[in-house]
Every structure is written in C-alpha cells, then in structure tokens.
Design a protein around this motif. Structure first.
Motif, PDB file in Angstrom:
ATOM      1  N   TYR A 236       0.581  -1.138  -0.086  1.00 42.71           N
ATOM      2  CA  TYR A 236      -0.208   0.086   0.009  1.00 42.71           C
ATOM      3  C   TYR A 236       1.005   1.197  -0.153  1.00 42.71           C
ATOM      4  O   TYR A 236       0.523   2.315  -0.176  1.00 42.71           O
ATOM      5  N   ASP A 237       2.057   1.300  -0.151  1.00 42.21           N
ATOM      6  CA  ASP A 237       3.316   2.246   0.073  1.00 42.21           C
ATOM      7  C   ASP A 237       3.126   2.980  -1.373  1.00 42.21           C
ATOM      8  O   ASP A 237       3.203   2.526  -2.353  1.00 42.21           O
ATOM      9  N   GLU A 238       4.028   4.079  -1.217  1.00 44.83           N
ATOM     10  CA  GLU A 238       4.593   4.771  -2.513  1.00 44.83           C
ATOM     11  C   GLU A 238       5.795   4.642  -2.453  1.00 44.83           C
ATOM     12  O   GLU A 238       6.569   4.621  -1.495  1.00 44.83           O
ATOM     13  N   VAL A 239       6.794   4.672  -3.954  1.00 39.62           N
ATOM     14  CA  VAL A 239       8.026   4.460  -3.896  1.00 39.62           C
ATOM     15  C   VAL A 239       8.663   5.911  -3.368  1.00 39.62           C
ATOM     16  O   VAL A 239       8.198   7.070  -3.761  1.00 39.62           O
ATOM     17  N   ASP A 240       9.542   6.008  -2.558  1.00 33.78           N
ATOM     18  CA  ASP A 240      10.382   6.871  -2.081  1.00 33.78           C
ATOM     19  C   ASP A 240      11.709   6.725  -2.356  1.00 33.78           C
ATOM     20  O   ASP A 240      12.291   5.728  -2.644  1.00 33.78           O
ATOM     21  N   LEU A 241      12.500   7.818  -2.552  1.00 34.46           N
ATOM     22  CA  LEU A 241      14.009   7.823  -2.854  1.00 34.46           C
ATOM     23  C   LEU A 241      14.947   6.895  -1.958  1.00 34.46           C
ATOM     24  O   LEU A 241      15.840   6.289  -2.235  1.00 34.46           O
ATOM     25  N   SER A 242      14.346   6.702  -0.604  1.00 35.99           N
ATOM     26  CA  SER A 242      15.277   6.051   0.140  1.00 35.99           C
ATOM     27  C   SER A 242      14.830   4.473  -0.077  1.00 35.99           C
ATOM     28  O   SER A 242      15.656   3.796   0.398  1.00 35.99           O
ATOM     29  N   ASN A 243      13.865   4.133  -0.820  1.00 39.27           N
ATOM     30  CA  ASN A 243      13.716   2.645  -1.141  1.00 39.27           C
ATOM     31  C   ASN A 243      14.506   1.999  -2.243  1.00 39.27           C
ATOM     32  O   ASN A 243      14.567   0.861  -2.329  1.00 39.27           O
ATOM     33  N   LEU A 244      15.060   3.248  -3.181  1.00 34.28           N
ATOM     34  CA  LEU A 244      15.768   2.544  -4.441  1.00 34.28           C
ATOM     35  C   LEU A 244      17.172   1.885  -4.160  1.00 34.28           C
ATOM     36  O   LEU A 244      17.303   1.085  -4.959  1.00 34.28           O
ATOM     37  N   GLN A 245      17.616   2.007  -2.933  1.00 33.74           N
ATOM     38  CA  GLN A 245      18.860   1.273  -2.822  1.00 33.74           C
ATOM     39  C   GLN A 245      18.922  -0.097  -2.604  1.00 33.74           C
ATOM     40  O   GLN A 245      19.789  -0.894  -2.780  1.00 33.74           O
ATOM     41  N   ARG A 246      17.669  -0.701  -2.096  1.00 33.55           N
ATOM     42  CA  ARG A 246      17.491  -2.158  -1.904  1.00 33.55           C
ATOM     43  C   ARG A 246      16.195  -2.609  -2.626  1.00 33.55           C
ATOM     44  O   ARG A 246      16.248  -3.864  -2.869  1.00 33.55           O
ATOM     45  N   GLN A 247      15.282  -1.724  -3.097  1.00 32.41           N
ATOM     46  CA  GLN A 247      14.118  -2.311  -3.708  1.00 32.41           C
ATOM     47  C   GLN A 247      14.417  -1.833  -5.190  1.00 32.41           C
ATOM     48  O   GLN A 247      13.648  -0.829  -5.792  1.00 32.41           O
ATOM     49  N   ILE A 248      15.083  -2.880  -5.943  1.00 32.21           N
ATOM     50  CA  ILE A 248      15.747  -2.553  -7.142  1.00 32.21           C
ATOM     51  C   ILE A 248      14.502  -2.595  -8.208  1.00 32.21           C
ATOM     52  O   ILE A 248      14.855  -2.479  -9.503  1.00 32.21           O
TER      53      ILE A 248
ATOM     54  N   GLN B 112      -1.249  -9.061 -10.746  1.00 31.23           N
ATOM     55  CA  GLN B 112      -2.326  -8.411 -10.159  1.00 31.23           C
ATOM     56  C   GLN B 112      -2.032  -7.686  -8.987  1.00 31.23           C
ATOM     57  O   GLN B 112      -0.928  -8.000  -8.238  1.00 31.23           O
ATOM     58  N   LEU B 113      -2.802  -6.669  -8.785  1.00 23.81           N
ATOM     59  CA  LEU B 113      -2.293  -5.645  -7.852  1.00 23.81           C
ATOM     60  C   LEU B 113      -3.303  -5.636  -6.583  1.00 23.81           C
ATOM     61  O   LEU B 113      -4.392  -5.404  -6.833  1.00 23.81           O
ATOM     62  N   ILE B 114      -2.755  -5.395  -5.388  1.00 20.84           N
ATOM     63  CA  ILE B 114      -3.491  -4.939  -4.154  1.00 20.84           C
ATOM     64  C   ILE B 114      -2.612  -3.627  -3.696  1.00 20.84           C
ATOM     65  O   ILE B 114      -1.799  -4.211  -2.943  1.00 20.84           O
ATOM     66  N   ALA B 115      -3.228  -2.638  -3.791  1.00 25.57           N
ATOM     67  CA  ALA B 115      -2.599  -1.354  -3.344  1.00 25.57           C
ATOM     68  C   ALA B 115      -3.132  -0.824  -2.107  1.00 25.57           C
ATOM     69  O   ALA B 115      -2.812   0.457  -1.965  1.00 25.57           O
ATOM     70  N   ALA B 116      -3.602  -1.402  -1.499  1.00 32.11           N
ATOM     71  CA  ALA B 116      -4.517  -1.075  -0.110  1.00 32.11           C
ATOM     72  C   ALA B 116      -3.852  -2.023   1.113  1.00 32.11           C
ATOM     73  O   ALA B 116      -3.326  -3.085   0.986  1.00 32.11           O
ATOM     74  N   GLN B 117      -3.796  -1.406   2.195  1.00 34.34           N
ATOM     75  CA  GLN B 117      -3.523  -2.049   3.347  1.00 34.34           C
ATOM     76  C   GLN B 117      -4.630  -3.200   3.592  1.00 34.34           C
ATOM     77  O   GLN B 117      -5.615  -2.913   3.687  1.00 34.34           O
ATOM     78  N   MET B 118      -3.877  -4.330   3.634  1.00 33.92           N
ATOM     79  CA  MET B 118      -4.859  -6.002   3.809  1.00 33.92           C
ATOM     80  C   MET B 118      -5.495  -5.961   4.952  1.00 33.92           C
ATOM     81  O   MET B 118      -4.458  -6.157   6.181  1.00 33.92           O
ATOM     82  N   ASP B 119      -6.754  -6.126   5.217  1.00 33.22           N
ATOM     83  CA  ASP B 119      -7.285  -6.627   6.669  1.00 33.22           C
ATOM     84  C   ASP B 119      -7.249  -8.021   6.693  1.00 33.22           C
ATOM     85  O   ASP B 119      -6.902  -8.690   5.480  1.00 33.22           O
TER      86      ASP B 119
ATOM     87  N   HIS C 200       9.813   6.529 -10.995  1.00 27.18           N
ATOM     88  CA  HIS C 200       8.446   6.185 -10.052  1.00 27.18           C
ATOM     89  C   HIS C 200       8.453   6.627  -8.639  1.00 27.18           C
ATOM     90  O   HIS C 200       7.628   6.272  -8.048  1.00 27.18           O
ATOM     91  N   ILE C 201       9.418   7.625  -8.367  1.00 25.59           N
ATOM     92  CA  ILE C 201       9.096   8.049  -6.885  1.00 25.59           C
ATOM     93  C   ILE C 201       7.852   8.925  -7.109  1.00 25.59           C
ATOM     94  O   ILE C 201       7.441   9.656  -7.886  1.00 25.59           O
ATOM     95  N   GLY C 202       6.992   8.481  -5.874  1.00 29.86           N
ATOM     96  CA  GLY C 202       5.795   9.108  -5.542  1.00 29.86           C
ATOM     97  C   GLY C 202       4.609   8.094  -6.412  1.00 29.86           C
ATOM     98  O   GLY C 202       3.387   8.454  -5.797  1.00 29.86           O
ATOM     99  N   CYS C 203       4.966   7.264  -6.981  1.00 28.74           N
ATOM    100  CA  CYS C 203       3.897   6.403  -7.580  1.00 28.74           C
ATOM    101  C   CYS C 203       3.609   5.263  -6.477  1.00 28.74           C
ATOM    102  O   CYS C 203       4.589   4.780  -5.753  1.00 28.74           O
ATOM    103  N   PRO C 204       2.597   4.456  -6.624  1.00 29.18           N
ATOM    104  CA  PRO C 204       2.151   3.241  -5.915  1.00 29.18           C
ATOM    105  C   PRO C 204       3.265   2.208  -6.211  1.00 29.18           C
ATOM    106  O   PRO C 204       3.416   2.146  -7.396  1.00 29.18           O
ATOM    107  N   LYS C 205       3.571   1.725  -5.332  1.00 31.35           N
ATOM    108  CA  LYS C 205       4.779   0.545  -5.347  1.00 31.35           C
ATOM    109  C   LYS C 205       4.428  -0.334  -6.326  1.00 31.35           C
ATOM    110  O   LYS C 205       4.989  -1.215  -7.254  1.00 31.35           O
ATOM    111  N   THR C 206       3.112  -0.979  -6.059  1.00 27.11           N
ATOM    112  CA  THR C 206       2.585  -2.115  -6.917  1.00 27.11           C
ATOM    113  C   THR C 206       2.524  -1.716  -8.415  1.00 27.11           C
ATOM    114  O   THR C 206       2.832  -2.488  -9.153  1.00 27.11           O
ATOM    115  N   GLU C 207       2.309  -0.280  -8.693  1.00 28.20           N
ATOM    116  CA  GLU C 207       1.977  -0.159 -10.147  1.00 28.20           C
ATOM    117  C   GLU C 207       3.569  -0.094 -10.589  1.00 28.20           C
ATOM    118  O   GLU C 207       3.940  -0.313 -11.718  1.00 28.20           O
ATOM    119  N   SER C 208       4.376   0.512 -10.024  1.00 29.83           N
ATOM    120  CA  SER C 208       5.847   0.576 -10.409  1.00 29.83           C
ATOM    121  C   SER C 208       6.674  -0.683 -10.711  1.00 29.83           C
ATOM    122  O   SER C 208       7.020  -1.086 -11.613  1.00 29.83           O
TER     123      SER C 208
END
Length: 208
Positions: free
Chosen positions: A20-32, A61-68, A38-46
């Motif tokens: 459910y998160d969005e891409v942040d600059l700090s993610n890029l060093q490990r989330q390759i 298939q994408l689930i871009a919301a926090q799952m209950d 894609h910074i600011g975009c939903p991670k699932t779409e990226s």
C-alpha cells in the motif's frame, strides 16, 4: 523486489503483489524493482511496469491497499504459494495464520543490517509454522527504516526466497521446510538450524 523479478523471468504465470506504500527515494538502494522515475507512484504499479518489461506474459495482479484479515484470507485462499517479504512481526504473524488455515505453502524471508534468514513453512504435515519459531514475541521494531540494512543483503535473501519458491512450484530438490537458513553477510557465513513444531502452538498445534 528481487523475488518478484526472478519469479517473473523464471516463467511464473501469475503474481499477486500487495503493497500500500508509494515509492520513495530511500527505497531505491534495496528495492531494485523501482526507479527514480517512479518516485511518488504506488509501489505495486511501479513493480508491475518493471515486471511487464521483463516478461509481458506474466499476469500481474495488484493489491494497493493495506490488507485486513478478510482480504488476506481471500487472497491466500486463491494462491498456490505465499512469499512473505514484509518487515514487521504483525504482518508476518497474520500471513502465517492465513497460510496455515488454507494449507498454502509459505516462503518467509527477512533481512536487517548485515543479516537475513529464510525458511519454508506449512508445506509438510507436522512441520512447524512461523508462530512455532517466534511464539508471541516480536514486539521489537525490526523494520529496515528503524535499523537499516545493507542493500545487497536484501538481494541475497530475495534470491534465496525465489529459489525456494521455484523448488516448491516444480517439486525439485529439498526445501527449507523445518529449517531456518541464517545468513551473516558481514562474516559471509551460512548456518542452518532445524526447527520443530510446537504441539501447543495456537496457530498450527493440535488444539488449533
């Protein structure tokens, strides 16, 4: 990121990505799987965009919301395999409960600082589940944001998880069921521990 990428290029026909998160600059060093574009975009779409470039025949298939719990249960019920790449105990325990309930094999991986671990749960009768390993502990904040992580360690653990997933799908070799593989990248050592099921486990035990 490496799990999804390796499974897509290996020919897995369908992947469900939940984040459910969005891409942040700090993610890029490990989330390759993500790029600066894609910074600011939903991670699932990226992630889907990258996977479709790697293998356009893979249905993503994408689930871009926090799952209950209800959404998690429904999703796990329709999957052949669950791969846990989360970074907190609450999510891991919830994923484990759903996997046990629906008898869906679970490949669990975690990484922090210079260390990581991988195991396979719920794919054999009498084998331990994730809750057998940790019980009701896990209150400590063990997330990457709180403790940091060396980027290649995430890649190592993700690659191992993808390998275990492919073995489960194809029936090849021996999985890490009932075992915990510990990776110490600082000393470059691997250790394998044998795990036993807890007969009193509230999730998978005899009275569960």
């Amino acid at each position: 990121s490496p799990v999804a990428m390796y499974l897509a290029v290996a020919g897995v026909g369908s992947l469900v990505l939940a984040d459910y998160d969005e891409v942040d600059l700090s993610n890029l060093q490990r989330q390759i799987i993500h790029t600066r574009d894609h910074i600011g975009c939903p991670k699932t779409e990226s992630a889907r965009d990258m996977l479709q470039q790697l293998n356009p025949d893979c249905d993503v298939q994408l689930i871009a919301a926090q799952m209950d719990d209800a959404t998690l249960e429904e999703t796990v019920k329709h999957c052949d395999l669950v791969i846990d790449c989360t970074d907190n105990f609450g999510s891991r325990f919830a994923i484990n409960r759903a996997s046990v309930r629906h008898k869906t094999p679970l490949v669990s991986g975690s990484a922090i600082r210079w260390e990581g671990q991988v195991s396979v749960f719920n794919d054999r009768l009498g084998a331990p589940c994730y809750h057998c390993l940790y019980g009701d502990s896990g209150e400590l904040d063990s997330s990457c944001s709180a403790n940091g992580i060396l980027a290649p360690v995430a890649g190592i653990i993700g690659s191992l998880q993808a390998t275990e997933a492919i073995k489960l799908i194809t029936g090849a070799g021996e999985t890490l069921s009932g075992k915990l593989l510990l990776v110490d990248a600082l000393e470059m050592q691997l250790r394998t521990l044998t795990l036993k099921a807890d007969p009193h486990c509230p999730v998978c035990g005899n009275h569960a």
